[in-house]
Design a protein around this motif. Sequence first.
Motif, PDB file in Angstrom:
ATOM      1  N   SER A 136       0.932  -1.330  -0.425  1.00  0.00           N
ATOM      2  CA  SER A 136      -0.107   0.172  -0.505  1.00  0.00           C
ATOM      3  C   SER A 136       1.027   1.073  -0.188  1.00  0.00           C
ATOM      4  O   SER A 136       1.933   1.329   0.066  1.00  0.00           O
ATOM      5  CB  SER A 136      -0.830   0.208   1.448  1.00  0.00           C
ATOM      6  OG  SER A 136      -0.974  -0.923   1.211  1.00  0.00           O
ATOM      7  N   ALA A 137       0.015   2.320  -0.158  1.00  0.00           N
ATOM      8  CA  ALA A 137       1.106   4.008   0.072  1.00  0.00           C
ATOM      9  C   ALA A 137       1.440   3.903   1.164  1.00  0.00           C
ATOM     10  O   ALA A 137       0.914   3.356   2.204  1.00  0.00           O
ATOM     11  CB  ALA A 137       0.223   4.654  -0.492  1.00  0.00           C
ATOM     12  N   PHE A 138       3.068   4.273   1.214  1.00  0.00           N
ATOM     13  CA  PHE A 138       3.310   4.825   2.332  1.00  0.00           C
ATOM     14  C   PHE A 138       3.690   6.008   2.406  1.00  0.00           C
ATOM     15  O   PHE A 138       4.340   6.704   0.994  1.00  0.00           O
ATOM     16  CB  PHE A 138       3.753   3.689   2.574  1.00  0.00           C
ATOM     17  CG  PHE A 138       5.727   3.187   1.693  1.00  0.00           C
ATOM     18  CD1 PHE A 138       7.315   4.241   2.744  1.00  0.00           C
ATOM     19  CD2 PHE A 138       5.445   2.254   1.365  1.00  0.00           C
ATOM     20  CE1 PHE A 138       8.180   3.821   1.484  1.00  0.00           C
ATOM     21  CE2 PHE A 138       6.848   2.355   0.200  1.00  0.00           C
ATOM     22  CZ  PHE A 138       7.712   3.177   0.957  1.00  0.00           C
ATOM     23  N   ARG A 139       4.308   6.730   3.619  1.00  0.00           N
ATOM     24  CA  ARG A 139       4.745   7.946   3.447  1.00  0.00           C
ATOM     25  C   ARG A 139       6.573   8.187   4.496  1.00  0.00           C
ATOM     26  O   ARG A 139       6.794   7.381   5.015  1.00  0.00           O
ATOM     27  CB  ARG A 139       3.995   8.752   5.063  1.00  0.00           C
ATOM     28  CG  ARG A 139       4.240  10.083   4.973  1.00  0.00           C
ATOM     29  CD  ARG A 139       3.530  10.541   6.499  1.00  0.00           C
ATOM     30  NE  ARG A 139       4.272  12.330   6.840  1.00  0.00           N
ATOM     31  CZ  ARG A 139       4.770  12.207   7.500  1.00  0.00           C
ATOM     32  NH1 ARG A 139       5.208  10.676   8.458  1.00  0.00           N
ATOM     33  NH2 ARG A 139       5.335  13.721   8.514  1.00  0.00           N
ATOM     34  N   VAL A 140       6.810   8.794   3.453  1.00  0.00           N
ATOM     35  CA  VAL A 140       8.517   9.503   4.151  1.00  0.00           C
ATOM     36  C   VAL A 140       8.481  10.477   4.440  1.00  0.00           C
ATOM     37  O   VAL A 140       7.721  11.342   3.924  1.00  0.00           O
ATOM     38  CB  VAL A 140       9.719   8.407   2.357  1.00  0.00           C
ATOM     39  CG1 VAL A 140       9.473   6.770   2.793  1.00  0.00           C
ATOM     40  CG2 VAL A 140       9.089   9.202   1.701  1.00  0.00           C
ATOM     41  N   VAL A 141       9.436  10.657   5.273  1.00  0.00           N
ATOM     42  CA  VAL A 141       9.842  12.130   5.322  1.00  0.00           C
ATOM     43  C   VAL A 141      11.435  12.777   5.047  1.00  0.00           C
ATOM     44  O   VAL A 141      12.449  11.098   5.742  1.00  0.00           O
ATOM     45  CB  VAL A 141       9.878  13.017   6.788  1.00  0.00           C
ATOM     46  CG1 VAL A 141       8.515  12.476   7.106  1.00  0.00           C
ATOM     47  CG2 VAL A 141      10.181  11.721   7.794  1.00  0.00           C
ATOM     48  N   GLY A 210       8.146  18.183  10.747  1.00  0.00           N
ATOM     49  CA  GLY A 210       9.023  19.235  10.867  1.00  0.00           C
ATOM     50  C   GLY A 210       9.924  19.905   9.693  1.00  0.00           C
ATOM     51  O   GLY A 210       8.795  20.476   9.327  1.00  0.00           O
ATOM     52  N   GLU A 211      11.201  19.786   9.329  1.00  0.00           N
ATOM     53  CA  GLU A 211      11.717  20.715   8.505  1.00  0.00           C
ATOM     54  C   GLU A 211      12.081  19.923   7.515  1.00  0.00           C
ATOM     55  O   GLU A 211      12.572  20.855   6.517  1.00  0.00           O
ATOM     56  CB  GLU A 211      13.189  21.392   9.453  1.00  0.00           C
ATOM     57  CG  GLU A 211      14.232  20.655   9.524  1.00  0.00           C
ATOM     58  CD  GLU A 211      15.511  20.448   9.949  1.00  0.00           C
ATOM     59  OE1 GLU A 211      16.169  19.971  10.362  1.00  0.00           O
ATOM     60  OE2 GLU A 211      15.509  22.229  10.175  1.00  0.00           O
ATOM     61  N   PHE A 212      10.867  18.700   7.745  1.00  0.00           N
ATOM     62  CA  PHE A 212      12.213  18.471   6.188  1.00  0.00           C
ATOM     63  C   PHE A 212      10.667  17.650   5.713  1.00  0.00           C
ATOM     64  O   PHE A 212       9.489  18.206   6.022  1.00  0.00           O
ATOM     65  CB  PHE A 212      11.664  15.910   6.966  1.00  0.00           C
ATOM     66  CG  PHE A 212      13.168  16.323   7.298  1.00  0.00           C
ATOM     67  CD1 PHE A 212      14.679  16.683   6.730  1.00  0.00           C
ATOM     68  CD2 PHE A 212      13.130  16.272   8.975  1.00  0.00           C
ATOM     69  CE1 PHE A 212      16.029  16.136   7.886  1.00  0.00           C
ATOM     70  CE2 PHE A 212      14.331  15.677   9.943  1.00  0.00           C
ATOM     71  CZ  PHE A 212      15.562  15.898   9.365  1.00  0.00           C
ATOM     72  N   GLU A 213      10.667  17.887   4.095  1.00  0.00           N
ATOM     73  CA  GLU A 213       9.755  17.411   2.980  1.00  0.00           C
ATOM     74  C   GLU A 213       9.293  16.153   3.160  1.00  0.00           C
ATOM     75  O   GLU A 213       9.951  14.994   4.325  1.00  0.00           O
ATOM     76  CB  GLU A 213      10.456  17.360   1.837  1.00  0.00           C
ATOM     77  CG  GLU A 213      11.637  18.551   1.312  1.00  0.00           C
ATOM     78  CD  GLU A 213      11.939  18.552   0.334  1.00  0.00           C
ATOM     79  OE1 GLU A 213      11.117  18.043  -0.372  1.00  0.00           O
ATOM     80  OE2 GLU A 213      13.289  18.270   0.297  1.00  0.00           O
TER      81      GLU A 213
END
Length: 284
Positions: A136-141, A210-213
């Motif tokens: 499934s779709a997953f989030r990264v930073v 936070g400050e990350f994308e």
Amino acid sequence: MEWIERLNSAVNYIEKNLTDKIDYEKLGQIACCSAYHFQRMFSYMAGMPLSEYIRKRKMSLAAVDLQGGHVKIIDVAQKYGYHSPTAFNRAFQSIHGIAPSTVKNEGVSIKSFPPITFKITVKGVKEMNYRIETRSAFRVVGVSVPLEKEIEANFAVIPPKWQEISANGTLQQLIEMMDSNPKGVLGISVCNSDEAWRYYIAVSSLKEKGEFEEYIVPQATWAIFSGTGTNQSIQELEKRIVTEWLPTSGYEYGNAPDIEVYIHPDPQNAQYEVWIPVVKKSLT
């Protein structure tokens, strides 16, 4: 054979357009993959970057033009897309080792680079371990850099970015944010036809960015290969995937990012996985 036929059809397109603009997106369409994946396949199969092959073909034909008639160098330069005589001279000398103005001199040697043709060869002496996994779709930073359409230009961008975030403590910050699968530091190449091309150094995380994308890796099916060693080992594994596994796998490239998962991100003794997005080949 269909996969090889597509590559050869793309080469035919290149040949027909050596005096026009060669559209990398069109090459991907012919090969049924993204422009990024086509360039990777081509470079691994041909042993040289796509841009270098195109330059060699143009300069090979330019030398023939200069030898065979009373044509001006500037006209030949413009014929093959060089609007600057200086750029044409530089490209010509890089291939032939001589200036274009000396081509007609008696005894001068020039190089000929005929069109490439791809064929399947039997390899695979060394086994390859992989698994097919749909996620499934997953989030990264993390952090990212834009990518050029000619992928070899990105070798001057991506390694320095890794060095920068390792030296300034950013990499360690990212590792501390990792809280979900896949576990490891991720190198994500987002290079499909639907998004701006970017390379992310990131981790899978549900924490505040936070400050990350932030980037959402879409749902997709991946062929996942494991390996150990150095950065050179990763490149060799990726080459084997494209030249040995993919042509006879029953799969082709899917429209999702390529992912490198650094489970143990030691540059000299890494433990890693290479994720290649795949779809089953159509039987029709």
